[in-house]
Design a protein around this motif. Structure first.
Motif, PDB file in Angstrom:
ATOM      1  N   SER A  11      32.277 -16.369  -3.054  1.00 50.70           N
ATOM      2  CA  SER A  11      31.760 -15.705  -1.859  1.00 50.70           C
ATOM      3  C   SER A  11      31.211 -14.348  -2.273  1.00 50.70           C
ATOM      4  O   SER A  11      31.698 -13.735  -3.232  1.00 50.70           O
ATOM      5  CB  SER A  11      32.855 -15.547  -0.800  1.00 50.70           C
ATOM      6  N   THR A  12      30.176 -13.902  -1.587  1.00 48.68           N
ATOM      7  CA  THR A  12      29.533 -12.636  -1.913  1.00 48.68           C
ATOM      8  C   THR A  12      29.249 -11.848  -0.648  1.00 48.68           C
ATOM      9  O   THR A  12      29.074 -12.426   0.429  1.00 48.68           O
ATOM     10  CB  THR A  12      28.198 -12.850  -2.653  1.00 48.68           C
ATOM     11  N   ASP A  13      29.216 -10.540  -0.771  1.00 52.33           N
ATOM     12  CA  ASP A  13      28.745  -9.700   0.333  1.00 52.33           C
ATOM     13  C   ASP A  13      28.364  -8.336  -0.214  1.00 52.33           C
ATOM     14  O   ASP A  13      28.766  -7.954  -1.321  1.00 52.33           O
ATOM     15  CB  ASP A  13      29.797  -9.571   1.438  1.00 52.33           C
ATOM     16  N   VAL A  14      27.565  -7.627   0.560  1.00 49.94           N
ATOM     17  CA  VAL A  14      27.137  -6.280   0.206  1.00 49.94           C
ATOM     18  C   VAL A  14      28.050  -5.285   0.899  1.00 49.94           C
ATOM     19  O   VAL A  14      28.236  -5.347   2.112  1.00 49.94           O
ATOM     20  CB  VAL A  14      25.672  -6.038   0.610  1.00 49.94           C
ATOM     21  N   ASP A  15      28.623  -4.380   0.117  1.00 47.07           N
ATOM     22  CA  ASP A  15      29.450  -3.298   0.645  1.00 47.07           C
ATOM     23  C   ASP A  15      28.772  -1.986   0.269  1.00 47.07           C
ATOM     24  O   ASP A  15      29.066  -1.397  -0.773  1.00 47.07           O
ATOM     25  CB  ASP A  15      30.857  -3.393   0.066  1.00 47.07           C
ATOM     26  N   GLY A  16      27.821  -1.571   1.073  1.00 55.24           N
ATOM     27  CA  GLY A  16      27.065  -0.367   0.747  1.00 55.24           C
ATOM     28  C   GLY A  16      26.240  -0.573  -0.511  1.00 55.24           C
ATOM     29  O   GLY A  16      25.350  -1.414  -0.557  1.00 55.24           O
ATOM     30  N   ASP A  17      26.578   0.169  -1.550  1.00 53.51           N
ATOM     31  CA  ASP A  17      25.853   0.061  -2.818  1.00 53.51           C
ATOM     32  C   ASP A  17      26.563  -0.832  -3.829  1.00 53.51           C
ATOM     33  O   ASP A  17      26.232  -0.831  -5.010  1.00 53.51           O
ATOM     34  CB  ASP A  17      25.614   1.453  -3.417  1.00 53.51           C
ATOM     35  N   ALA A  54      18.769  -5.944  -5.104  1.00 55.55           N
ATOM     36  CA  ALA A  54      18.275  -4.863  -5.963  1.00 55.55           C
ATOM     37  C   ALA A  54      18.809  -3.504  -5.548  1.00 55.55           C
ATOM     38  O   ALA A  54      18.952  -2.606  -6.381  1.00 55.55           O
ATOM     39  CB  ALA A  54      16.753  -4.858  -5.966  1.00 55.55           C
ATOM     40  N   ARG A  55      19.129  -3.339  -4.271  1.00 60.80           N
ATOM     41  CA  ARG A  55      19.596  -2.035  -3.803  1.00 60.80           C
ATOM     42  C   ARG A  55      21.037  -1.745  -4.211  1.00 60.80           C
ATOM     43  O   ARG A  55      21.489  -0.593  -4.111  1.00 60.80           O
ATOM     44  CB  ARG A  55      19.461  -1.931  -2.294  1.00 60.80           C
ATOM     45  N   THR A  56      21.793  -2.753  -4.638  1.00 58.69           N
ATOM     46  CA  THR A  56      23.181  -2.522  -5.044  1.00 58.69           C
ATOM     47  C   THR A  56      23.217  -2.003  -6.472  1.00 58.69           C
ATOM     48  O   THR A  56      22.394  -2.361  -7.307  1.00 58.69           O
ATOM     49  CB  THR A  56      24.025  -3.801  -4.912  1.00 58.69           C
ATOM     50  N   ARG A  57      24.213  -1.159  -6.746  1.00 56.77           N
ATOM     51  CA  ARG A  57      24.233  -0.423  -8.000  1.00 56.77           C
ATOM     52  C   ARG A  57      25.463  -0.730  -8.862  1.00 56.77           C
ATOM     53  O   ARG A  57      25.592  -0.222  -9.967  1.00 56.77           O
ATOM     54  CB  ARG A  57      24.161   1.075  -7.701  1.00 56.77           C
ATOM     55  N   THR A  58      26.351  -1.546  -8.368  1.00 59.13           N
ATOM     56  CA  THR A  58      27.535  -1.968  -9.117  1.00 59.13           C
ATOM     57  C   THR A  58      27.951  -3.338  -8.613  1.00 59.13           C
ATOM     58  O   THR A  58      27.799  -3.632  -7.423  1.00 59.13           O
ATOM     59  CB  THR A  58      28.707  -0.978  -8.933  1.00 59.13           C
ATOM     60  N   VAL A  59      28.481  -4.168  -9.503  1.00 61.37           N
ATOM     61  CA  VAL A  59      29.102  -5.436  -9.114  1.00 61.37           C
ATOM     62  C   VAL A  59      30.613  -5.243  -9.112  1.00 61.37           C
ATOM     63  O   VAL A  59      31.175  -4.659 -10.047  1.00 61.37           O
ATOM     64  CB  VAL A  59      28.720  -6.569 -10.088  1.00 61.37           C
ATOM     65  N   LEU A  60      31.267  -5.706  -8.056  1.00 62.44           N
ATOM     66  CA  LEU A  60      32.728  -5.724  -7.984  1.00 62.44           C
ATOM     67  C   LEU A  60      33.176  -7.171  -8.000  1.00 62.44           C
ATOM     68  O   LEU A  60      32.841  -7.948  -7.103  1.00 62.44           O
ATOM     69  CB  LEU A  60      33.218  -5.031  -6.711  1.00 62.44           C
ATOM     70  N   LEU A  61      33.916  -7.559  -9.029  1.00 60.79           N
ATOM     71  CA  LEU A  61      34.385  -8.932  -9.204  1.00 60.79           C
ATOM     72  C   LEU A  61      35.863  -9.011  -8.842  1.00 60.79           C
ATOM     73  O   LEU A  61      36.693  -8.300  -9.414  1.00 60.79           O
ATOM     74  CB  LEU A  61      34.164  -9.367 -10.657  1.00 60.79           C
ATOM     75  N   GLU A  74      41.791   0.112  -4.689  1.00 62.58           N
ATOM     76  CA  GLU A  74      41.482   0.958  -5.845  1.00 62.58           C
ATOM     77  C   GLU A  74      40.298   0.419  -6.634  1.00 62.58           C
ATOM     78  O   GLU A  74      39.466   1.195  -7.124  1.00 62.58           O
ATOM     79  CB  GLU A  74      42.726   1.116  -6.718  1.00 62.58           C
ATOM     80  N   ALA A  75      40.193  -0.902  -6.765  1.00 61.85           N
ATOM     81  CA  ALA A  75      39.035  -1.472  -7.450  1.00 61.85           C
ATOM     82  C   ALA A  75      37.759  -1.198  -6.661  1.00 61.85           C
ATOM     83  O   ALA A  75      36.705  -0.887  -7.240  1.00 61.85           O
ATOM     84  CB  ALA A  75      39.219  -2.979  -7.651  1.00 61.85           C
ATOM     85  N   THR A  76      37.841  -1.284  -5.333  1.00 64.99           N
ATOM     86  CA  THR A  76      36.675  -1.005  -4.486  1.00 64.99           C
ATOM     87  C   THR A  76      36.258   0.454  -4.602  1.00 64.99           C
ATOM     88  O   THR A  76      35.068   0.771  -4.727  1.00 64.99           O
ATOM     89  CB  THR A  76      36.977  -1.362  -3.027  1.00 64.99           C
ATOM     90  N   ALA A  77      37.232   1.361  -4.573  1.00 63.03           N
ATOM     91  CA  ALA A  77      36.924   2.784  -4.691  1.00 63.03           C
ATOM     92  C   ALA A  77      36.279   3.080  -6.043  1.00 63.03           C
ATOM     93  O   ALA A  77      35.319   3.870  -6.123  1.00 63.03           O
ATOM     94  CB  ALA A  77      38.197   3.614  -4.513  1.00 63.03           C
ATOM     95  N   LEU A  78      36.775   2.455  -7.102  1.00 65.06           N
ATOM     96  CA  LEU A  78      36.190   2.665  -8.429  1.00 65.06           C
ATOM     97  C   LEU A  78      34.762   2.134  -8.476  1.00 65.06           C
ATOM     98  O   LEU A  78      33.872   2.778  -9.050  1.00 65.06           O
ATOM     99  CB  LEU A  78      37.055   1.990  -9.495  1.00 65.06           C
ATOM    100  N   ALA A  79      34.521   0.984  -7.876  1.00 63.17           N
ATOM    101  CA  ALA A  79      33.171   0.419  -7.862  1.00 63.17           C
ATOM    102  C   ALA A  79      32.194   1.351  -7.160  1.00 63.17           C
ATOM    103  O   ALA A  79      31.067   1.557  -7.618  1.00 63.17           O
ATOM    104  CB  ALA A  79      33.175  -0.953  -7.192  1.00 63.17           C
TER     105      ALA A  79
END
Length: 262
Positions: free
Chosen positions: A9-15, A47-54, A192-197
Motif C-alpha cells: 500500500s502507498t500514500d503521500v504524506d506531505g513530502d 515527483a513532488r515527494t522527497r523521501t521514501v518511507l518503507l 519516529e520513522a515518520t518524523a525522520l523521513a
C-alpha cells in the motif's frame, strides 16, 4: 495486477512517499506479487515527494521469502530462482532510488528482509525486533543482498557465525554494529520513522543521494579514487540549486528552504 494481489500500500504524506509491505497475515513474506509491487511502488513515486518511507504492516516487518510457496512449487529451484531475481530488482530499486529511503522495522526481520533493510539509507528499529538470517534452517544460501548487508556491517567472522549457526541478532546488537541507524521504543516506531523521513525530506536530497553513493563505495575503493569522486560530486553539488539556496541562507543567517529547489 489485481489490487488484492498487490501486497503493497502507498500514500503521500506531505513530502514523503510512504510504501508499506502489506501482507501482515503472512508476516509480509516475499512472493512474486510482493516483489513486483515493491518495484512498481518505487517507480511510481510522485515527483513532488522527497523521501521514501518503507514500513511493514502488522507485528513483523518481513519474515523473508514465502516458504509455503517454495514448498508447493513443482520446480522448486526454478521458483526460488525467479523469486530471488525479481526480489533483487526490488533491492536495486531501493539502492538506486533518486531520493533517500528511510525504513521503520519491527518484530521480525528474516531472510531476504535483511537485505532490504541493508539497502535502505536510514533504518529505525523497534527495540524488541529480532533479526535472523534463517536460510540455514531451510537449507538455502542467502539472497536479496543479505550476505552483503551482514558482512558489510558485522564483518565476515560475525556474519558467518550468525548465518552458519542460524543465530539471531537483537535490535541492540544490530544498532551497535551499524546495520540499523536508530532504535525506538516499540510503540513509538512509526512516529519516529515518520518524523525522520520528514526531517530528511526537508534537506538537500540530491546532495544526500550523492553522499549516499560516496559512503557506499568507500569500503571498496582506494582513498585516491574516493578523493577524485568527492571532487567530482562536490562540483556537481555546487552547480545545483540546493547549494545556491544553502549558501544564500547561511550568508543571510536564515534557515534554508531546500524544498523549493528543483
Amino acid at each position: 495486477m489485481d489490487a488484492a494481489q498487490r501486497r503493497i500500500s502507498t500514500d503521500v504524506d506531505g513530502d514523503v512517499w510512504r510504501v508499506v509491505l502489506d501482507r501482515p497475515d503472512a508476516g509480509n513474506a516475499i512472493d512474486l506479487a510482493l516483489a513486483d509491487a515493491l518495484v512498481d511502488a518505487l517507480e511510481q513515486r510522485p515527483a513532488r515527494t522527497r523521501t521514501v518511507l518503507l514500513l511493514g504492516n502488522g507485528p513483523r516487518f518481513c519474515v523473508g521469502g514465502d516458504v509455503a510457496g517454495m514448498a508447493a512449487a513443482p520446480d522448486r529451484a526454478a521458483f526460488i530462482g525467479a523469486l530471488a531475481n525479481r526480489w533483487h530488482d526490488a533491492v536495486r530499486a531501493v539502492i538506486t532510488c533518486p531520493v533517500p529511503v528511510v525504513a521503520g522495522v519491527q518484530g521480525a526481520v528474516a531472510g531476504a528482509g535483511i537485505g532490504l533493510v541493508g539497502a535502505c539509507d536510514l533504518v529505525v528499529c523497534a527495540r524488541s525486533t529480532k533479526i535472523r538470517p534463517a536460510y540455514g534452517a531451510i537449507g538455502l544460501s542467502p539472497d536479496g543482498g543479505t550476505s552483503w548487508a551482514l558482512a558489510r556491517t558485522l564483518g565476515a567472522p560475525r556474519a558467518l557465525d550468525l548465518m552458519l549457526t542460524n543465530g539471531t541478532l537483537s535490535a541492540a546488537d544490530a544498532h551497535a554494529a551499524g546495520l540499523v541507524a536508530r532504535l525506538a521504543d516499540d510503540d513509538r516506531l512509526t512516529d519516529e520513522a515518520t518524523a525522520l523521513a520528514h526531517l530528511v525530506a526537508a534537506g538537500p536530497v540530491r546532495a544526500m543521494v550523492r553522499t549516499r553513493g560516496l559512503v557506499r563505495r568507500a569500503a571498496t575503493t582506494t582513498l585516491d579514487a574516493q578523493l577524485d569522486e568527492e571532487a567530482r560530486l562536490i562540483v556537481a553539488s555546487a552547480a545545483d540549486a540546493e547549494s545556491a539556496e544553502g549558501i544564500a541562507a547561511f550568508a543571510g543567517k536564515r534557515a534554508a528552504d531546500f524544498g523549493g529547489t528543483r
